[in-house]
Design an enzyme around this catalytic site. Structure first.
Site, PDB file in Angstrom:
ATOM      1  N   LYS A   1       0.840  -1.200   0.000  1.00 38.47           N
ATOM      2  CA  LYS A   1       0.000   0.000   0.000  1.00 38.47           C
ATOM      3  C   LYS A   1       0.873   1.247   0.000  1.00 38.47           C
ATOM      4  CE  LYS A   1      -4.228   1.277  -0.470  1.00 38.47           C
ATOM      5  NZ  LYS A   1      -4.918   0.888  -1.721  1.00 38.47           N
ATOM      6  N   ASP A   2       2.047   1.123  -0.610  1.00 36.29           N
ATOM      7  CA  ASP A   2       2.912   2.285  -0.767  1.00 36.29           C
ATOM      8  C   ASP A   2       3.566   2.187  -2.131  1.00 36.29           C
ATOM      9  OD1 ASP A   2       4.390   4.630  -0.245  1.00 36.29           O
ATOM     10  OD2 ASP A   2       4.546   4.129   1.872  1.00 36.29           O
ATOM     11  N   GLU A   3       4.806   2.571  -2.259  1.00 38.04           N
ATOM     12  CA  GLU A   3       5.438   2.634  -3.573  1.00 38.04           C
ATOM     13  C   GLU A   3       5.384   1.283  -4.290  1.00 38.04           C
ATOM     14  OE1 GLU A   3       5.971   5.620  -4.053  1.00 38.04           O
ATOM     15  OE2 GLU A   3       6.550   6.517  -2.158  1.00 38.04           O
TER      16      GLU A   3
END
Length: 446
Positions: free
Chosen positions: A215-217
């Site tokens: 849920k990030d990069e």
């Protein structure tokens, strides 16, 4: 020891078209490295019992083969209680055919490779993996555990056909590396920020055929960076691809992303900064497909999730967004085009073309531009670069926005409180395209 089923690789680094400035990859093949010397971690004390620490054995095998040779981690389950710093390698490869399970609790990097050249890390079986068990940290709200893999100041390298799962922090970082290739990977992390898939900065690096869940990069370029080619990327319930965060003295140029498929993520692509200085220029972002994402094209020079940096802002210029299609989650709440540039460092020579996206909720969407100059949609075409803000509301779906989906799109995230299963590496990362290079497992069994 029986002969290793080593993937046959070209003796010369690979040269491809695009934004690369030259050849990428190892200078010598794994075959030639193995012919020089082979160091099996079992001979240095490793035991595939998922209990005995592999850290010291891997370090000793590296020391024995770091001047030229191949380190072999056979199939089996290995515990890692102590981290390894593998430094000064020359013409060295690591074959990871087993699975490494984190048991240690130190911070830092589980596997750090630094100050090395002509390096390769891969799995013959395309199933070698590192299981970080990050959920043990995340269920307690702790995002300060170790990263899984970091390459620092490594040149002429390749990392491929391995799986990284549930990092306590970042999964894979390339720090000031050059002339490298990363491909045929699956990265699967928890559903939280701070669990980056791939972060890369350096020079002349090709990243392709990678699937990321987190849920990030997804795959993100940071600075300084030049001549980075990122293609055939599958952000499957992820944060999405990005550039940044950008701060002081930013220096990023000659970046190409193409064939990026993004499903149920935060954004299709984001350039993020807040103040700062320096430049980003000569960047092409083409052939993007998105579905179910909060943001689509998102340039935010006042990104509130980072602390403002001293400076008038990062100057963005000569950036093209081309052939984007698909749908966004809610086009009225978060429109598919957002180009918000610094009033004191306006964006120039921005182009948005062949862009067709439509909202999944409601019957309208917005395009927002601020201090952004160029051609297309809400961008102002003017020799003047005075500050402005405009928002256009569209109530008719554009033609051609419908796009092909991927059969492996996840139906839910993996949360942060339970162990994440180890996936297999897919053979397609973008609709209608097969992987640029076949999986190593296919080559070794052919």
């Amino acid at each position: 020891m029986p002969a290793l089923p080593i993937l046959a690789l070209a003796l010369a680094p690979l040269l491809v078209n695009g934004q690369l400035s030259g050849s990428v990859g190892p200078l010598t093949s794994a075959h030639s490295k193995a012919a020089t010397k082979t160091c099996n971690v079992l001979d240095y004390g490793a035991v595939a019992d998922n209990s005995t620490d592999i850290g010291s054995a891997l370090s000793e095998a590296w020391d024995a083969c770091s001047d030229g040779g191949l380190i072999y981690i056979p199939p089996g389950d290995y515990a890692m209680d102590t981290w390894v710093s593998l430094s000064g390698g020359k013409a060295t490869a690591i074959i990871l055919d087993g699975t490494i399970y984190r048991t240690g609790t130190d911070g830092g990097n589980m596997i750090l490779v630094e100050n090395s050249s002509d390096f390769e890390l891969y799995s013959n079986s395309s199933s070698g993996a590192v299981q970080g068990f990050g959920y043990v940290y995340h269920r307690e709200g702790d995002l300060d555990g170790p990263r899984i893999l970091r390459l620092q100041d490594v040149s002429n390298f390749a990392v491929h056909d391995i799986i990284l799962v549930d990092a306590p922090a970042f999964h894979f970082v390339m720090d000031d590396c050059s002339d490298g290739e990363v491909y045929n990977m699956a990265i699967r992390g928890g559903n939280s920020g701070g669990l980056d898939g791939i972060d890369v900065w350096g020079s002349n690096i090709w990243v392709h055929d990678v699937e990321v869940t987190n849920k990030d990069e997804c795959v993100t370029v940071k600075g300084p960076a030049n001549n980075i080619l990122v293609e055939s990327i599958y952000c499957n319930w992820s944060g999405g691809c990005a550039m940044g965060s950008l701060g002081a003295d930013t220096d990023i140029t000659d970046i190409l992303y193409r064939n990026v498929y993004t499903w149920s993520s935060n954004q299709m692509y984001m350039i993020k900064s807040n103040g700062g200085s320096g430049t980003v220029n000569n960047t092409l972002l083409e052939n993007f497909i998105g579905r179910g994402n909060r943001y689509s094209l998102d340039v935010d020079s006042y990104w509130s999730s980072m602390t403002a940096v001293d400076g008038d802002g990062v100057q963005l210029s000569n950036i093209t967004f081309k052939n984007w299609k698909g749908t966004e989650a809610d086009g009225a709440e978060r429109g598919p085009i957002k180009v918000v540039c610094s009033d004191t460092a306006p964006c120039t020579d921005i182009t948005i073309e062949d862009f067709a996206m439509w909202t999944e909720s409601g019957d309208e969407q917005t395009y927002t531009c601020e201090s952004a100059y160029g051609d297309g949609f809400c961008l102002e075409d003017s020799d003047s670069t005075t500050s402005y803000t405009t928002t256009q509301t569209v109530t008719t779906a554009p033609s051609g926005y419908s796009a092909t989906t991927m059969a492996a799109d996840l139906t839910t995230d993996f949360g942060t409180t339970a162990s994440i299963p180890i996936p297999t590496i897919p053979t397609s990362f973008y609709p209608g395209l097969t992987a640029i290079s076949p999986l190593a497992s296919a080559a070794t069994t052919a």
